[in-house]
Design a protein around this motif. Structure first.
Motif, short mmCIF file in Angstrom:
data_model
loop_
_atom_site.label_atom_id
_atom_site.label_comp_id
_atom_site.label_asym_id
_atom_site.label_seq_id
_atom_site.Cartn_x
_atom_site.Cartn_y
_atom_site.Cartn_z
N VAL A 40 29.37 53.33 40.25
CA VAL A 40 28.27 52.45 40.01
C VAL A 40 28.27 51.68 38.85
N GLU A 41 29.19 51.91 37.72
CA GLU A 41 29.16 51.11 36.66
C GLU A 41 29.97 50.02 36.83
N HIS A 42 31.25 50.27 37.62
CA HIS A 42 32.22 49.27 37.68
C HIS A 42 32.21 48.61 39.02
N LYS A 43 31.23 48.69 39.89
CA LYS A 43 31.06 48.35 41.33
C LYS A 43 31.55 46.92 41.32
N ALA A 44 31.05 46.03 40.32
CA ALA A 44 31.27 44.68 40.73
C ALA A 44 32.59 43.97 40.00
N VAL A 45 33.24 44.66 39.62
CA VAL A 45 34.63 44.08 38.57
C VAL A 45 35.54 43.51 39.83
N ALA A 46 36.10 44.26 40.77
CA ALA A 46 36.91 43.66 41.73
C ALA A 46 36.13 42.38 42.19
N PHE A 47 34.99 42.69 43.00
CA PHE A 47 34.19 41.54 43.45
C PHE A 47 34.29 40.29 42.59
N PRO A 62 25.55 36.06 52.85
CA PRO A 62 25.93 34.80 52.10
C PRO A 62 25.36 34.99 50.76
N GLY A 63 26.00 34.63 49.65
CA GLY A 63 25.45 34.89 48.44
C GLY A 63 25.42 36.19 47.81
N PHE A 64 25.90 37.33 48.65
CA PHE A 64 25.64 38.75 48.16
C PHE A 64 26.67 38.97 46.97
N HIS A 65 26.07 39.69 45.99
CA HIS A 65 26.73 40.35 44.85
C HIS A 65 26.57 41.72 44.86
N PRO A 66 27.47 42.57 44.23
CA PRO A 66 27.20 43.99 44.18
C PRO A 66 25.88 44.44 43.33
N TRP A 67 25.64 43.60 42.40
CA TRP A 67 24.38 43.88 41.34
C TRP A 67 23.06 43.51 42.02
N LYS A 68 23.25 42.75 43.26
CA LYS A 68 22.13 42.75 44.00
C LYS A 68 21.55 43.79 44.75
N GLU A 127 35.48 49.13 46.96
CA GLU A 127 34.61 49.65 46.09
C GLU A 127 33.07 49.58 46.41
N HIS A 128 32.63 48.69 47.47
CA HIS A 128 31.40 48.58 47.81
C HIS A 128 31.21 49.83 48.84
N LEU A 129 31.95 50.18 49.48
CA LEU A 129 31.68 51.47 50.34
C LEU A 129 31.61 52.55 49.40
N THR A 130 32.59 52.79 48.55
CA THR A 130 32.44 54.07 47.63
C THR A 130 31.24 53.90 46.91
N SER A 131 30.87 52.78 46.56
CA SER A 131 29.29 52.97 45.63
C SER A 131 28.33 53.22 46.36
N MET A 132 28.22 52.93 47.81
CA MET A 132 27.47 52.88 48.62
C MET A 132 27.28 54.60 48.86
N ALA A 180 37.79 41.43 55.43
CA ALA A 180 38.25 42.56 54.44
C ALA A 180 37.35 43.71 54.76
N MET A 181 36.19 43.53 54.82
CA MET A 181 35.39 44.61 54.99
C MET A 181 35.29 45.35 56.38
N LEU A 182 35.49 44.33 57.31
CA LEU A 182 35.78 44.79 58.70
C LEU A 182 36.88 45.55 58.74
N ALA A 183 37.97 45.18 58.31
CA ALA A 183 39.05 45.77 58.36
C ALA A 183 39.13 47.29 57.65
N ILE A 184 38.33 47.29 56.63
CA ILE A 184 38.26 48.77 55.80
C ILE A 184 37.31 49.38 56.82
N THR A 185 36.24 48.98 57.22
CA THR A 185 35.38 49.71 57.95
C THR A 185 35.96 50.57 59.05
N PHE A 186 37.00 50.16 59.51
CA PHE A 186 37.70 50.89 60.88
C PHE A 186 38.84 51.58 60.09
N GLY A 187 39.64 51.10 59.31
CA GLY A 187 40.82 51.67 58.70
C GLY A 187 40.65 53.00 57.74
#
Length: 300
Positions: free
Chosen positions: A177-184, A262-268, A141-146, A201-208
């Motif tokens: 963009v509207e729902h980017k934080a729900v899964a997180f 650390p402390g990341f949140h999608p709405w930041k 969801e983060h990559l998609t929003s990006m 998980a992000m590292l794995a997705i970055t390559f997969g």
């Protein structure tokens, strides 16, 4: 892309409400060119390949979040999960319509769906836990929003694309963009996953993820009749488009790396600045193509 972050607490961050929009008509049964993006086979097939992922991918996202739905106690998050599911279901319907065009071109959509279904719903449950699958969903969801923010913040990227397909991706981008934080939020508040889990998980997705897209693109190039040498040249030019300075992905690196803070949140991480432009035009006209054109025109 100038990515900005805020330092406010996540529960005070202002963000757009999640609004499921149904029965939209993008004219996907019309005379859309085969290479609808600048008559460029690589650029077109990149977006086409992503479209083939969405029906099974959205189902995976919905399933991953639903596994923790009973543990959601916040009324606000409960409603957001409900609206997230409705939005993702609509994305599936629209991309199936678009994928019917690809199937008519000879792309083996049925086989792609079969392989993805096996990967998401047979192999993944055997090899991963529900929390790991939810962490993968949050990362995707983060990559998609990006990518959505990137595509519509930089006008030149989709300048020479068919307005109907561009409008489809614009609508999809708005809702991502509207729902980017729900899964997180479900991952961190309900599954109680910490920094290590979401980062791995992000590292794995970055390559997969790019490898999966590349495999589908290569199938499409073969269907299109490109020889091995022609495909090699397509990939060489395409990878330069992806990764050159100022290309498709390098300007988004700040958005991507923010996930590892650390402390990341999608709405930041701020969403596309022209989000309001799409919303105003769509609310006034009810026409997703007009809204898509307005969103594109508002890019820098």
């Amino acid at each position: 892309m100038n990515t900005q972050t805020t330092q406010t607490k996540t529960d005070t961050l202002d963000h757009a409400p999640i609004v499921p929009r149904e029965n939209l008509d993008f004219g996907l049964d019309g005379d859309i060119p085969k290479y609808w993006m600048a008559n460029d086979a690589f650029k077109t097939r990149f977006f086409d390949a992503m479209s083939t992922l969405f029906p099974m991918g959205e189902k995976f996202f919905i399933t991953s979040v639903r596994e923790f739905r009973d543990g959601v106690t916040s009324p606000k998050l409960q409603q957001e999960v409900k609206d997230f599911i409705r939005q993702e279901a609509q994305h599936t319907l629209i991309h199936r319509q678009f994928n019917d065009r690809l199937k008519a071109q000879g792309v083996d959509i049925d086989d792609i769906n079969k392989q993805l279904e096996t990967m998401f719903f047979v192999e993944a449950p055997k090899m991963t836990t529900p929390t790991q699958r939810l962490a993968a969903t949050a990362a995707l969801e983060h990559l998609t929003s990006m990518m959505c923010t990137c595509f519509f913040e930089r006008r030149e990227l989709l300048e020479a694309s068919d307005p109907r397909v561009r409008a489809m991706y614009a609508w999809h981008a708005i809702e991502e963009v509207e729902h980017k934080a729900v899964a997180f939020d479900v991952l961190t508040q309900v599954a109680k996953a910490g920094y290590f889990r979401r980062s791995m998980a992000m590292l794995a997705i970055t390559f997969g993820f790019p490898l999966t897209v590349a495999r589908i693109m290569n199938h499409m190039f073969k269907v299109d009749g490109f020889s091995l040498w022609q495909r090699t040249k397509l990939w060489a030019r395409g990878l330069w488009w992806f990764y050159k300075p100022g290309g498709l992905f390098i300007p988004t690196i700040g958005y991507y790396l923010a996930y590892y803070k650390p402390g990341f949140h999608p709405w930041k991480v701020k969403e596309m600045p022209s989000y309001g432009t799409w919303l105003k035009v769509f609310e006034r006209t009810g026409d997703p193509i007009a809204a898509g054109n307005a969103l594109h025109a508002a890019g820098q």
